[in-house]
Design an enzyme around this catalytic site. Sequence first.
Site, short mmCIF file in Angstrom:
data_model
loop_
_atom_site.label_atom_id
_atom_site.label_comp_id
_atom_site.label_asym_id
_atom_site.label_seq_id
_atom_site.Cartn_x
_atom_site.Cartn_y
_atom_site.Cartn_z
N CYS A 162 0.87 -1.19 0.00
CA CYS A 162 0.00 0.00 0.00
C CYS A 162 0.90 1.23 0.00
CB CYS A 162 -0.99 -0.03 1.17
SG CYS A 162 -0.25 0.05 2.80
N ARG B 43 -3.40 -0.66 5.44
CA ARG B 43 -3.98 -1.74 4.63
C ARG B 43 -3.04 -2.93 4.45
NH1 ARG B 43 -5.21 2.15 -0.25
NH2 ARG B 43 -3.27 2.97 0.62
N ASP C 297 -8.40 3.64 1.42
CA ASP C 297 -7.42 4.04 2.42
C ASP C 297 -8.17 4.60 3.64
OD1 ASP C 297 -5.40 5.10 3.89
OD2 ASP C 297 -4.54 6.30 2.27
P1 4NP Z 1 -1.84 2.80 4.12
O1 4NP Z 1 -2.50 4.15 4.70
O2 4NP Z 1 -1.30 3.16 2.75
O3 4NP Z 1 -2.99 1.87 4.07
O4 4NP Z 1 -0.76 2.41 5.11
C1 4NP Z 1 -1.81 5.36 4.75
C2 4NP Z 1 -0.95 5.59 5.78
C3 4NP Z 1 -0.31 6.81 5.88
C4 4NP Z 1 -0.52 7.78 4.93
C5 4NP Z 1 -1.38 7.53 3.88
C6 4NP Z 1 -2.01 6.33 3.79
N1 4NP Z 1 0.12 9.04 5.05
O5 4NP Z 1 -0.16 9.92 4.23
O6 4NP Z 1 0.96 9.22 5.94
#
Ligand code: 4NP
Length: 150
Positions: free
Chosen positions: A3, A9, A119
């Site tokens: 991800c 995720r 997300d």
């Molecule tokens: P992930 O979610 O891609 O599912 O781990 C996110 C975690 C952090 C961020 C964006 C999405 N961020 O912008 O820091």
Amino acid sequence: MVCLGNICRSPLADGLLLRKIKERNLNAQVDSAGTANYHIGKAPDSRMIKTAAKFGTPIEFLRARQFTAQDFQNFDHILVMDQSNYSNVIALAQTEADQKKVNFFLDYLYPNQKSEVPDPYYGTLKDFEAVYQLVDEATDALIQKLFHEQ
Ligand code: 4NP
């Protein structure tokens, strides 16, 4: 499992698959990574840890890392959560064989749809639970497909 941040995720998908592989005595290596470098070395988001624990899946021991081109050598399947992960991972592929390893994780549940795991990072606990249910179903579908389980 890939991800963006590797704190919501993909660690959930990683932990769920690890748990199910262990429960079923299957043989596979599982890991997760993020395309971004924001959260390297961090544990999963506390909301994801809490949600996963509520449904019996430990993920707190996982640590975020960034996806690298080396992952194409180490893994047979590279499963992305959304279109932007897909573009970022494909950009690091060096051969056609590398490109073929990359698929949308939800395609195991909804074949050929390129559906995205939403997300939950800017969402509520309800969004985290919805992601859990979706990833739980998709990991079952993945195991059926890759291990030919009935
Ligand atoms: P992930 O979610 O891609 O599912 O781990 C996110 C975690 C952090 C961020 C964006 C999405 N961020 O912008 O820091």
